[in-house]
Design an enzyme around this catalytic site. Structure first.
Site, short mmCIF file in Angstrom:
data_model
loop_
_atom_site.label_atom_id
_atom_site.label_comp_id
_atom_site.label_asym_id
_atom_site.label_seq_id
_atom_site.Cartn_x
_atom_site.Cartn_y
_atom_site.Cartn_z
N ALA A 9 0.83 -1.21 0.00
CA ALA A 9 0.00 0.00 0.00
C ALA A 9 0.86 1.25 0.00
O ALA A 9 0.60 2.22 -0.73
CB ALA A 9 -0.94 0.00 1.21
N GLU A 28 10.30 3.85 6.95
CA GLU A 28 10.06 2.46 7.35
C GLU A 28 10.78 2.20 8.67
O GLU A 28 11.98 2.46 8.79
CB GLU A 28 10.57 1.51 6.26
CG GLU A 28 10.74 0.07 6.66
CD GLU A 28 9.44 -0.57 7.14
OE1 GLU A 28 9.45 -1.18 8.23
OE2 GLU A 28 8.42 -0.45 6.40
N THR A 37 3.89 -7.18 3.20
CA THR A 37 3.74 -7.63 1.82
C THR A 37 4.83 -8.64 1.46
O THR A 37 4.60 -9.53 0.64
CB THR A 37 3.80 -6.43 0.85
OG1 THR A 37 2.80 -5.47 1.25
CG2 THR A 37 3.52 -6.85 -0.58
N GLY A 42 1.16 -13.29 -2.97
CA GLY A 42 1.26 -12.61 -4.26
C GLY A 42 0.08 -12.86 -5.18
O GLY A 42 0.15 -12.57 -6.37
N ASP A 221 1.66 -0.19 15.44
CA ASP A 221 2.19 0.95 16.20
C ASP A 221 1.57 2.29 15.81
O ASP A 221 1.44 3.20 16.63
CB ASP A 221 3.71 1.05 16.00
CG ASP A 221 4.45 -0.18 16.46
OD1 ASP A 221 3.88 -0.95 17.25
OD2 ASP A 221 5.60 -0.38 16.01
N ARG A 282 -12.59 -18.48 4.27
CA ARG A 282 -11.45 -18.82 5.12
C ARG A 282 -11.84 -18.93 6.59
O ARG A 282 -11.37 -19.82 7.30
CB ARG A 282 -10.35 -17.77 4.96
CG ARG A 282 -9.60 -17.84 3.66
CD ARG A 282 -8.50 -16.80 3.59
NE ARG A 282 -7.74 -16.90 2.36
CZ ARG A 282 -6.74 -16.10 2.04
NH1 ARG A 282 -6.37 -15.14 2.88
NH2 ARG A 282 -6.09 -16.26 0.90
#
Length: 399
Positions: A9, A28, A37, A42, A221, A282
């Site tokens: 994202a 980051e 990710t 994928g 966080d 799921r």
């Protein structure tokens, strides 16, 4: 523009902004790029006439919307679900335009509800699915001049005059301050699938001992940081528990069971009996597995089913690891494959014969399985053990 995070994202936002002429800085907190990710399979779901119609698959954005909204028990924001459905194919093409290569076929990912899953060409790229997304987007971002900083954790969103003007934080490795002034801030982070204590506050199914497929950074966080400037929360109780997790480490993306199309196996328990429809949601599958002995399920497939995929070559190392850890067994007969797990071989033989009969008849009266019915016949046979694992969180900051 400041983008917090470096997963799919975040990188998609950074590339889009940079292409629009914005100056982009990415922060980051970890010392590597990619976030959660990197741990993804994928698979990208999208109605895709070009790939689906030659296979006789009928699909539409309306059907995708309906299945997504109803499959989420109508708890999603209808406007956002509509945006997802209407723009899924454009998003897929956007990724392809930026270098992502997909296989030509489409398949039904576990819990996918329809045959619209697009699989990345990991064999050609030599990467895991999710990390391939990251490398494609990172390359695009860097070519466009985006500045990407790791070891930069955001602890505060700065405001001035009622408007957000940047972020502040620190470098986890040294404590050195981090500060970025920006006209806009995009939060491309916030998943808390690796924070059991936080997830347990909202979803009673999660336990401290439940494995997680998430990377260590998925601790949510940024959620309290955003709340400090007035952000609201939505659907925090919606935690995705993936049915096909590695029983030992919770892995999903590297767990070969998730690279098997649901058309090529059946789920059974220790008694050798089917206990759930393989193409169910799921959460329904996960809840059913938790009711089985030791909370473990098994899938059985034949050599022919395995050969319908490229797992034996692309994921050979993962298969060897599962064999070595006693989580995957192979036998010339069903009974031989059952032996390492103590599965009732006679009952499983009956189950497989019944399944093959349903395949011949074209209908499954036991569970109303709706995907393609393919027989499991002709050894050798494989049995793989699996256990539900926390996979991702569907709630968070209110958009």
């Amino acid at each position: 523009m400041c983008v917090v995070g470096s997963g799919g994202a975040a990188f998609a936002a950074a590339v889009t902004a940079a292409e629009a002429g914005k100056t982009v800085v990415m922060l980051e907190k970890m010392d590597i790029y990619g976030g959660n990710t990197n741990a993804g399979e994928g698979t990208l779901n999208a109605p895709d006439p070009e790939r689906q119609e030659p296979l006789g698959i009928e699909d539409s954005t309306d059907l995708y919307y309906q299945q997504t909204y109803e499959g989420g028990d109508e708890q999603g924001d209808p406007e956002l679900v509509r945006i997802l459905a209407d723009n899924a194919l454009d998003g897929l093409h956007w990724m392809e335009d930026h270098g992502l290569e997909l296989v030509d076929d489409v398949y039904t990912a576990i819990g996918g509800m329809w045959r619209r899953g697009h699989e990345v060409d990991v064999e050609r790229k030599g990467e895991q699915g999710g990390s391939y997304f990251v490398s494609v987007l990172r390359e695009s971002a860097e070519k466009l001049g985006a500045r990407i900083y790791t070891d930069a954790k955001v602890d505060k969103i700065v405001e001035s005059g009622g408007a957000v003007t940047g972020v502040e934080g620190a470098r986890p490795s040294s404590g050195a301050p981090v500060s970025v002034k920006a006209k806009s801030v995009v939060l491309g982070t916030g998943g808390y699938g690796r924070n059991a204590e936080l997830a347990m506050q909202y979803d009673g199914r999660v336990t401290k001992t439940m494995p997680s497929s998430n990377v260590a950074s998925s601790t949510g966080d940024i959620i309290p940081v955003a709340q400090q400037v007035g952000a609201g929360l939505r659907n925090m109780e919606l935690v995705q528990i993936h049915p096909l997790g590695d029983p030992q480490n919770g892995g999903v993306a590297t767990f070969v069971g998730n690279w098997m199309s649901i058309e090529n196996f059946v789920f059974v328990n220790e008694n050798g009996e089917r206990f759930i429809r393989e193409d169910e949601r799921r959460d329904v599958i996960s809840n059913a597995i938790k009711e089985q002995t030791d909370g473990i399920g098994y899938m059985i497939f034949s050599q022919d089913g395995l050969d319908h995929t490229d797992i034996a070559t692309v994921n050979a190392a993962e298969m060897d690891g599962l064999f070595g850890r006693g989580q995957l067994a192979k036998g010339e007969t069903i009974a031989e494959a059952c032996e390492p797990f103590g599965i009732d071989a006679a009952e499983l033989q009956k189950t497989v014969e019944k399944w093959n009969g349903y395949c011949k008849d074209g209908a499954d009266p036991d569970f109303n399985y709706r995907a393609a019915l393919n027989p499991i016949e002709g050894g050798p046979y494989y049995i793989l053990a699996y256990k539900p694992s926390v996979h991702y969180t569907m709630g968070g900051l209110h958009i």
